[in-house]
Scaffold this motif. Structure first.
Motif, PDB file in Angstrom:
ATOM      1  N   TYR A  96      67.239 -19.013  37.105  1.00 33.38           N
ATOM      2  CA  TYR A  96      68.208 -17.937  37.332  1.00 33.38           C
ATOM      3  C   TYR A  96      68.180 -17.589  38.821  1.00 33.38           C
ATOM      4  CZ  TYR A  96      70.920 -13.682  36.987  1.00 33.38           C
ATOM      5  OH  TYR A  96      71.898 -12.732  37.163  1.00 33.38           O
ATOM      6  N   VAL A  97      69.368 -17.467  39.417  1.00 40.48           N
ATOM      7  CA  VAL A  97      69.476 -17.269  40.860  1.00 40.48           C
ATOM      8  C   VAL A  97      70.335 -16.042  41.174  1.00 40.48           C
ATOM      9  CG1 VAL A  97      70.197 -18.325  43.043  1.00 40.48           C
ATOM     10  CG2 VAL A  97      69.276 -19.761  41.203  1.00 40.48           C
ATOM     11  N   ILE A  98      69.874 -15.241  42.104  1.00 43.51           N
ATOM     12  CA  ILE A  98      70.662 -14.123  42.619  1.00 43.51           C
ATOM     13  C   ILE A  98      71.352 -14.644  43.876  1.00 43.51           C
ATOM     14  CG2 ILE A  98      70.604 -11.735  43.440  1.00 43.51           C
ATOM     15  CD1 ILE A  98      67.947 -11.486  41.820  1.00 43.51           C
ATOM     16  N   VAL A  99      72.580 -15.084  43.703  1.00 44.13           N
ATOM     17  CA  VAL A  99      73.287 -15.837  44.743  1.00 44.13           C
ATOM     18  C   VAL A  99      73.538 -14.986  45.983  1.00 44.13           C
ATOM     19  CG1 VAL A  99      75.370 -17.170  45.263  1.00 44.13           C
ATOM     20  CG2 VAL A  99      74.300 -17.359  43.005  1.00 44.13           C
ATOM     21  N   GLU A 100      73.788 -13.690  45.804  1.00 42.03           N
ATOM     22  CA  GLU A 100      74.002 -12.827  46.962  1.00 42.03           C
ATOM     23  C   GLU A 100      72.787 -12.843  47.887  1.00 42.03           C
ATOM     24  OE1 GLU A 100      76.466 -11.423  43.546  1.00 42.03           O
ATOM     25  OE2 GLU A 100      74.380 -12.021  43.827  1.00 42.03           O
ATOM     26  N   ASN A 101      71.596 -12.818  47.306  1.00 49.14           N
ATOM     27  CA  ASN A 101      70.378 -12.854  48.123  1.00 49.14           C
ATOM     28  C   ASN A 101      70.172 -14.225  48.757  1.00 49.14           C
ATOM     29  OD1 ASN A 101      69.987 -10.228  47.385  1.00 49.14           O
ATOM     30  ND2 ASN A 101      68.195 -10.583  46.105  1.00 49.14           N
ATOM     31  N   LEU A 102      70.591 -15.262  48.028  1.00 44.16           N
ATOM     32  CA  LEU A 102      70.522 -16.617  48.589  1.00 44.16           C
ATOM     33  C   LEU A 102      71.422 -16.734  49.816  1.00 44.16           C
ATOM     34  CD1 LEU A 102      69.594 -19.596  48.361  1.00 44.16           C
ATOM     35  CD2 LEU A 102      71.561 -19.964  46.838  1.00 44.16           C
ATOM     36  N   ARG A 103      72.621 -16.181  49.719  1.00 45.78           N
ATOM     37  CA  ARG A 103      73.550 -16.240  50.856  1.00 45.78           C
ATOM     38  C   ARG A 103      73.011 -15.459  52.057  1.00 45.78           C
ATOM     39  NH1 ARG A 103      78.398 -18.329  49.520  1.00 45.78           N
ATOM     40  NH2 ARG A 103      78.943 -18.340  47.303  1.00 45.78           N
ATOM     41  N   LYS A 104      72.497 -14.286  51.782  1.00 47.14           N
ATOM     42  CA  LYS A 104      71.972 -13.483  52.887  1.00 47.14           C
ATOM     43  C   LYS A 104      70.814 -14.201  53.570  1.00 47.14           C
ATOM     44  CE  LYS A 104      70.067  -8.948  54.069  1.00 47.14           C
ATOM     45  NZ  LYS A 104      69.664  -7.606  53.565  1.00 47.14           N
TER      46      LYS A 104
END
Length: 301
Positions: A137-145
């Protein structure tokens, strides 16, 4: 705790998943949105940090379970989502059929073919390439930041860094790893397509993450530290509960403390407030995580 109740109805029958929900709510301080704002959130997410292609290693038997859950939840926040498998879906072109026999011993071959397919078909259109399993499971917003702090031209890759087997360390496959455009290019051009036998084009191995680490080190791609300024980890190879209880060290995860490259401890402070990924998340839990992270808002007092 055997059951988790919401207004008298059993929501989840797994106590660990219930605890995971609580830990996510308290540890990850994400902005939470109601249904009307969901599309705005996704559009805003996709404008920051460069374009990310997410590719998921999966199996035909998981198409309607784990793969479906990824597609319904965090996967839709990626700019492009691909499922790397061995069977084509005539109604869904996000499933890429690779010429590989589905077997754990062929994971490295499957990874090589996945990266070759992405390079041949999508290299120019994306800045970052994130690999995950179908139970990540990935929190994509945090990945982008996180990705926005670096350039796609940097020869670097990111994830949960392990220390055995590879001098500079390698990234756990289950926690997911992020490749820059330059890293993917070096893997293909300098490694996989190199006529000389090397770590990037050798035959199959069950340890795709170790083999990729050896390969990337060989072609000059740096395995980066991804902890935050407080030492909190961002990528996790296990579920969100595993560092909350010290007894887990002996019972479940003694191996992790031998493998992990950066210092790791128990308690809330082990988790970055901008954590990115967790592993071993079943399909139903992905949907619950999405519910709590993106639909339910805490009322202001």
């Amino acid at each position: 705790m055997n059951n988790c109740y919401v207004q008298g109805t059993v929501l989840v029958r797994n106590g660990l998943v219930c605890l995971a929900l609580l830990s996510l709510l308290t540890i990850l301080r994400l902005s939470q949105w109601n249904e009307a704002m969901d599309e705005v959130l996704e559009d805003r997410s996709k404008r920051a940090g460069g374009k990310i292609l997410c590719w998921i290693l999966t199996y035909p038997m998981n198409k309607n379970t784990q793969a479906a859950a990824v597609k319904e939840t965090w996967g839709r926040r990626c700019d492009k989502l691909l499922f790397m498998t061995s069977e084509k879906d005539p109604e869904d072109d996000s499933f890429v059929a690779l010429e590989v026999t589905e077997d754990r011993k062929n994971l490295w071959t499957k990874t090589q073919l996945s990266l070759e397919y992405i390079y041949n078909n999508h290299f120019a259109g994306y800045d970052w390439f994130f690999k995950a399993d179908d139970d990540t499971y990935v929190i994509v917003e945090n990945l982008r930041k996180f990705a926005s702090q670096y350039s796609p031209q940097d020869p670097a890759y990111f994830g949960c860094r392990f220390k055995p087997f590879v001098t500079q360390g390698y990234m756990s496959g289950g926690a997911g790893y992020l490749l820059s455009r330059e890293s993917l290019k070096r893997f293909i051009v300098n490694g996989f397509r190199n006529e000389t036998r090397n770590e990037c084009n050798q035959l199959s191995s069950p340890s795709e993450d170790v083999q990729l680490g050896r390969c990337l080190e060989k072609v000059g791609v740096v395995a980066m530290n991804t902890t935050d300024a407080m030492g909190g980890h961002r990528f996790f190879p296990l579920d969100p509960t595993f560092l909350l209880y010290k007894e887990n060290k002996k019972k479940r995860i003694y191996w992790l403390f031998r493998y992990i490259y950066e210092p790791l401890s128990f308690g809330d402070h082990a988790y970055s407030k901008e954590a990115i990924s967790f592993h071993y998340i079943p399909a139903h839990a992905m949907k619950i995580f999405d519910l709590f992270l993106y639909r339910i808002r805490v009322a202001e007092s």
